[in-house]
Write an enzyme that holds these catalytic residues in place. Structure first.
Site, PDB file in Angstrom:
ATOM      1  CB  THR A 185      -0.880   0.076   1.255  1.00  0.00           C
ATOM      2  OG1 THR A 185      -0.011   0.107   2.385  1.00  0.00           O
ATOM      3  CG2 THR A 185      -1.812  -1.092   1.367  1.00  0.00           C
ATOM      4  CD  GLU A 329      -4.991  -2.089   2.669  1.00  0.00           C
ATOM      5  OE1 GLU A 329      -5.429  -1.601   1.612  1.00  0.00           O
ATOM      6  OE2 GLU A 329      -4.296  -1.455   3.478  1.00  0.00           O
ATOM      7  CE  LYS A 437     -12.430  13.135  14.167  1.00  0.00           C
ATOM      8  NZ  LYS A 437     -11.392  12.184  14.407  1.00  0.00           N
ATOM      9  CD1 TRP A 442     -16.274  14.170  13.336  1.00  0.00           C
ATOM     10  CD2 TRP A 442     -16.547  12.321  12.105  1.00  0.00           C
ATOM     11  NE1 TRP A 442     -15.723  13.119  14.030  1.00  0.00           N
ATOM     12  CE2 TRP A 442     -15.881  11.978  13.299  1.00  0.00           C
ATOM     13  CE3 TRP A 442     -16.824  11.318  11.174  1.00  0.00           C
ATOM     14  CZ2 TRP A 442     -15.479  10.668  13.586  1.00  0.00           C
ATOM     15  CZ3 TRP A 442     -16.429  10.020  11.456  1.00  0.00           C
ATOM     16  CH2 TRP A 442     -15.755   9.696  12.651  1.00  0.00           C
TER      17      TRP A 442
HETATM   18  P1  AMP Z   1      -5.468   2.218  -2.727  1.00  0.00           P
HETATM   19  O1  AMP Z   1      -5.217   1.111  -1.797  1.00  0.00           O
HETATM   20  O2  AMP Z   1      -4.235   2.938  -3.179  1.00  0.00           O
HETATM   21  O3  AMP Z   1      -6.314   1.789  -3.876  1.00  0.00           O
HETATM   22  O4  AMP Z   1      -6.293   3.323  -1.926  1.00  0.00           O
HETATM   23  C1  AMP Z   1      -7.520   3.016  -1.326  1.00  0.00           C
HETATM   24  C2  AMP Z   1      -8.182   4.265  -0.834  1.00  0.00           C
HETATM   25  O5  AMP Z   1      -8.485   5.149  -1.920  1.00  0.00           O
HETATM   26  C3  AMP Z   1      -9.515   4.030  -0.186  1.00  0.00           C
HETATM   27  O6  AMP Z   1      -9.398   3.582   1.156  1.00  0.00           O
HETATM   28  C4  AMP Z   1     -10.170   5.400  -0.307  1.00  0.00           C
HETATM   29  O7  AMP Z   1      -9.724   6.280   0.703  1.00  0.00           O
HETATM   30  C5  AMP Z   1      -9.656   5.896  -1.636  1.00  0.00           C
HETATM   31  N1  AMP Z   1     -10.649   5.660  -2.691  1.00  0.00           N
HETATM   32  C6  AMP Z   1     -10.687   4.656  -3.574  1.00  0.00           C
HETATM   33  N2  AMP Z   1     -11.744   4.788  -4.405  1.00  0.00           N
HETATM   34  C7  AMP Z   1     -12.405   5.903  -4.026  1.00  0.00           C
HETATM   35  C8  AMP Z   1     -13.593   6.571  -4.466  1.00  0.00           C
HETATM   36  N3  AMP Z   1     -14.291   6.142  -5.509  1.00  0.00           N
HETATM   37  N4  AMP Z   1     -13.963   7.681  -3.814  1.00  0.00           N
HETATM   38  C9  AMP Z   1     -13.262   8.155  -2.762  1.00  0.00           C
HETATM   39  N5  AMP Z   1     -12.142   7.572  -2.308  1.00  0.00           N
HETATM   40  C10 AMP Z   1     -11.711   6.461  -2.921  1.00  0.00           C
END
Ligand code: AMP
Length: 542
Positions: A185, A329, A437, A442
């Site tokens: 990640t 994940e 916050k 929120w």
């Molecule tokens: P990654 O593991 O790099 O794919 O990042 C995952 C994170 O990207 C998620 O936990 C979200 O915070 C963000 N994310 C993924 N898709 C979206 C979406 N459609 N809208 C808002 N946030 C997103």
């Protein structure tokens, strides 16, 4: 009593075996790193993937060994994926957009034995190669004619490496829970964390991805994954497309608007998937050149929230837009925003309202929202909570990190804050560390950003919480204007007024030349917080 069905382990390489047997002549087209468009078929991808396995076997690679790929979306990269997994080794995709030191950290943590990479990344790897003791050889995804002079250890051109093999090789059968792939990640804080997929989780995920309300492509489709193979499994497309016999169009290193448009148009692409920044570049290019995409039917957008203006632009072109949410994940698909009853017939703004939600999960993902104490919150579309998920393609632990990541019911905390409505549609309102916050309540930074980018002069917007002596935190809106456009602080605030609760209104607007992004295209809020750490609101007198 046990059922009497065959033991048929769910192994990733069976997907390509199926594609070669049933859809052998279906095309896989690549914009190669060397330049030309290269055309091949699933049958050829399969035959060459077997040679990759044979070459790895000759190099002494065994079940469970990690092989890194640092590469663009190309046919050769796809061959490597299946070749690595087919002998039970672990395909470790590394994001080349990370800093060289982070790449070195990740390769060392994974203890990769071979690194397979594109010509593009040879110079970066030469900088860090001396710090990669576990790596025994580098395979460069090119042929002899394009092979550079390099100091990389035991470097060999890919075509020479597999050219030494005759392809007379059988893929192995083993337990479906064997590790197949790994992806770190790209956390914005702390060390990266390794997610380790199994063959079973990847195959189940590809079945989920292939349901009609998810990615749902068919053998009549052509899919262009702009989302890289190194970003959360290219959202599963490297498995789901071959499983269906969908034509694959691989964009290689060129992800700018003109190059993506060219492939979408000339290869008659019907479906595509990528992050919002890519679609922004495409839309800009199309509007500047007055272009249309007559073949494109379906566009998946995820990785960050898809702005409403972008959804509208594609809907107006007659493209079906599917907003998706997920994370590394989760393999990564979590939810997708198909229009189910009663929304299937919604039109106009009401349709956009639903399309803007992150959607609902396919079978195989369960979700809940909780408060900080872990108590479940109602699905009323209003109450925000920590979004937690479980399923057969969701992580239960990180690689070589000994900490508990599931709650007592086996749910993984995504780190996102969301609402869920009575129909099961989820809406991300924030990352838990980005939510603002204010006076104990929120405020969603994403909602404010979505609203600000709807202003015609705004190219990109980010909202961060800045300390306020009375309210604890208040929102600061940071804006990058479109080239050649003008808008004042007042213009933007006026545009937002009345569209959100009064107490959500940003206390100030700051203009910047550029908004920083992470290696996967998300707004890098840690950098913005750093940039604005000595900022204080004009109205912040205690
Ligand atoms: P990654 O593991 O790099 O794919 O990042 C995952 C994170 O990207 C998620 O936990 C979200 O915070 C963000 N994310 C993924 N898709 C979206 C979406 N459609 N809208 C808002 N946030 C997103």
């Amino acid at each position: 009593m046990l059922g009497l069905m065959q033991d048929w382990p769910l192994l990733c390489h069976r997907i390509l075996e199926h594609a070669a047997a049933i859809h052998g002549n279906q095309e896989v087209v690549t914009r190669s790193v060397e330049g030309p468009i290269v055309r091949t078929t699933y049958k050829q991808v399969y035959e060459r993937a077997l040679k990759v396995s044979q070459a790895l076997d000759k190099d002494g690679i065994k079940l469970g060994d990690r092989i890194a790929t640092i590469a663009w979306n190309t046919t050769r990269h796809l061959e490597c994926w299946y070749g690595i997994m087919g002998i039970g080794a672990v395909c470790h995709t590394v994001n080349p957009r990370l800093f060289p030191e982070q790449i070195a950290w990740i390769v060392n943590h994974a203890q990769d034995r071979i690194v397979i990479t594109d010509l593009t990344f040879v110079p970066v790897l030469e900088q860090v190669a001396a710090k990669l003791p576990s790596v025994e050889r580098f395979v460069i995804l090119t042929d002899k004619a394009h092979m550079p002079q390099t100091s990389l250890k035991n470097a060999i051109a890919y075509e020479d490496w597999i050219g030494e093999c005759d392809g007379d090789f059988k893929w192995k059968t083993f337990d479906e829970n064997t590790a197949a792939a790994m992806c770190y990640t790209s956390g914005t804080t702390g060390d990266p964390k390794g997610v380790l997929y199994s063959h079973r989780s990847n195959v189940i995920h590809s079945l989920m991805a292939n349901s009609k309300d998810a990615l749902g492509t068919s053998s009549a489709d052509a899919m262009l994954p702009v989302v890289p193979l190194f970003h959360a499994n290219s959202w599963g497309i490297a498995f789901s497309a071959p499983a269906m016999g969908t034509k694959l169009v691989m964009p290689g290193p060129k992800l700018d608007g003109a190059s993506v448009y060219e492939l979408l148009n000339t290869e008659n692409v019907t479906c595509t998937a990528g992050v919002p920044t890519v679609w922004l570049m495409l839309l800009n290019y199309m509007s500047q050149n007055n272009l249309k995409l007559p073949h494109l039917k379906f566009l998946v957008c995820g990785g960050s929230a898809m702005p409403r203006s972008m959804i509208k632009a594609f809907v107006d072109m007659g493209v079906e837009v599917r907003h998706a949410w997920g994370m590394t994940e989760m393999s990564p698909l979590g939810t997708l925003g198909a229009l189910k009853p009663p929304f299937s017939s919604a039109t106009g703004e009401e349709r956009l309202d639903v399309l803007q939600l992150q959607g609902y999960p396919p079978f195989g993902v369960q979700m809940k929202i909780t408060d900080d104490a872990g108590r479940e919150l109602p699905w009323d579309g209003k109450t925000f909570g920590r979004l937690k998920v479980s399923g057969p393609a969701v992580s239960k632990a990180y690689y070589r990190i000994d900490n508990k990541i599931l709650d007592e019911d086996g749910f993984f905390d995504t780190g996102d804050v969301a609402t869920i409505d009575e129909h099961g549609y989820m809406r991300i309102t924030d990352r838990s560390k980005d939510v603002i916050k204010s006076g104990g309540e929120w405020i969603s930074s994403i909602d404010l950003e979505n609203l600000a980018v709807a202003h015609p002069a705004v190219a990109e917007a980010a909202v961060i919480g800045v300390h306020h002596p009375k309210w604890d935190e208040r929102p600061l809106l940071i804006v990058q204007l479109k080239q050649g456009q003008n808008a004042s602080r007042e213009d933007i605030l006026k545009f937002m007024e009345g569209k959100i609760a009064k107490w959500w209104m940003p206390d100030d607007v700051a203009f910047v030349d550029g908004i920083p992004h992470t290696a996967t295209g998300k707004i890098l809020k840690t950098a913005l917080r750093d940039q604005f750490k000595s900022y204080s609101f004009p109205n912040a007198a205690a």
